[in-house]
Design a protein around this motif. Structure first.
Motif, mmCIF file in Angstrom:
data_model
loop_
_atom_site.group_PDB
_atom_site.id
_atom_site.type_symbol
_atom_site.label_atom_id
_atom_site.label_comp_id
_atom_site.label_asym_id
_atom_site.label_seq_id
_atom_site.Cartn_x
_atom_site.Cartn_y
_atom_site.Cartn_z
ATOM 1 N N GLU A 14 -16.183 2.316 23.243
ATOM 2 C CA GLU A 14 -15.966 1.284 24.274
ATOM 3 C C GLU A 14 -14.893 0.331 23.772
ATOM 4 O OE1 GLU A 14 -15.558 -0.880 26.972
ATOM 5 O OE2 GLU A 14 -17.539 -0.137 27.553
ATOM 6 N N ASP A 15 -13.777 0.204 24.509
ATOM 7 C CA ASP A 15 -12.677 -0.641 24.024
ATOM 8 C C ASP A 15 -12.806 -2.105 24.427
ATOM 9 O OD1 ASP A 15 -12.111 0.221 26.693
ATOM 10 O OD2 ASP A 15 -10.057 -0.493 26.444
ATOM 11 N N ASP A 16 -13.702 -2.423 25.360
ATOM 12 C CA ASP A 16 -13.884 -3.813 25.780
ATOM 13 C C ASP A 16 -14.948 -4.445 24.878
ATOM 14 O OD1 ASP A 16 -15.157 -6.094 27.093
ATOM 15 O OD2 ASP A 16 -14.010 -5.540 28.882
ATOM 16 N N GLU A 17 -14.523 -5.377 24.016
ATOM 17 C CA GLU A 17 -15.461 -5.933 23.029
ATOM 18 C C GLU A 17 -16.612 -6.690 23.672
ATOM 19 O OE1 GLU A 17 -13.892 -7.863 19.576
ATOM 20 O OE2 GLU A 17 -12.315 -6.343 19.359
ATOM 21 N N ALA A 20 -19.011 -4.085 24.775
ATOM 22 C CA ALA A 20 -19.640 -3.483 23.595
ATOM 23 C C ALA A 20 -20.756 -4.374 23.052
ATOM 24 C CB ALA A 20 -18.589 -3.219 22.514
ATOM 25 N N ARG A 21 -20.481 -5.687 22.965
ATOM 26 C CA ARG A 21 -21.504 -6.625 22.474
ATOM 27 C C ARG A 21 -22.719 -6.643 23.396
ATOM 28 N NH1 ARG A 21 -17.153 -9.739 20.979
ATOM 29 N NH2 ARG A 21 -17.243 -10.979 22.885
ATOM 30 N N PRO A 38 -19.643 1.504 16.362
ATOM 31 C CA PRO A 38 -18.725 1.251 17.481
ATOM 32 C C PRO A 38 -17.296 1.746 17.214
ATOM 33 C CG PRO A 38 -19.030 -0.748 16.191
ATOM 34 C CD PRO A 38 -19.769 0.353 15.475
ATOM 35 N N THR A 40 -13.320 1.638 19.245
ATOM 36 C CA THR A 40 -12.555 1.131 20.372
ATOM 37 C C THR A 40 -11.478 2.120 20.796
ATOM 38 O OG1 THR A 40 -11.129 -0.068 18.848
ATOM 39 C CG2 THR A 40 -12.948 -1.309 19.844
#
Length: 148
Positions: A14-17, A20-21, A38, A40
């Motif tokens: 998942e590239d959107d932090e 992801a959080r 994780p 990205t």
């Protein structure tokens, strides 16, 4: 969560932090304490799952659950799904697609390629949080099949 007594590692691509959080927070909230690794970028994720040589031997005997966003900066999630599902060593790994796309053809293509679950990430934060909480419930009951 384990595959017949073996610890399952969750691979999150998942590239959107922010997403992801949120995903990890809700997995934890659901009582799942497995390691989350994780990534990205698709390239780094494939290096981990299939190995730098892409033989898949890197995952022989490993129990992985893959969370895959389809929209990545360096390659399409569809390509990653295809590479994972056509490799002898990784084809039985469960793959959960998490993406903002709700295009019927793309959803069908993911299932045709072997995706186990497809979850559309709503753009609004609250709806997205709800979808991820549902995913957490899914994790709390999932059984990972033993890969051969």
């Amino acid at each position: 969560m384990n595959g017949l007594g073996k610890e399952v590692t969750i691979v999150m691509i998942e590239d959107d932090e922010g997403h992801a959080r949120l995903i990890e927070k809700n997995i934890r909230r659901a009582g799942v304490h497995n390691e989350v690794v994780p990534f990205t970028s698709g390239t780094d994720a494939l290096d981990f799952v299939l190995g730098k040589d892409r033989s898949g031997m890197a995952s022989a005997g490993r129990f992985l659950l893959i969370l895959l966003d389809l929209n990545l900066p360096d390659m399409s999630g569809i390509d990653i799904l295809q590479k994972i599902k056509t490799n002898t060593h990784t084809k039985r790994l469960p793959v959960v697609i998490l993406t903002t796309t709700d295009d019927e053809r793309e959803i069908q293509r993911c299932y045709d390629l072997g995706a186990n679950v497809y979850i559309t990430k709503p753009v609004e934060y609250e709806s997205f949080a709800h979808a991820i909480r549902q995913l957490g419930l899914f994790f709390s009951v999932i059984q990972i099949p033993e890969s051969q």
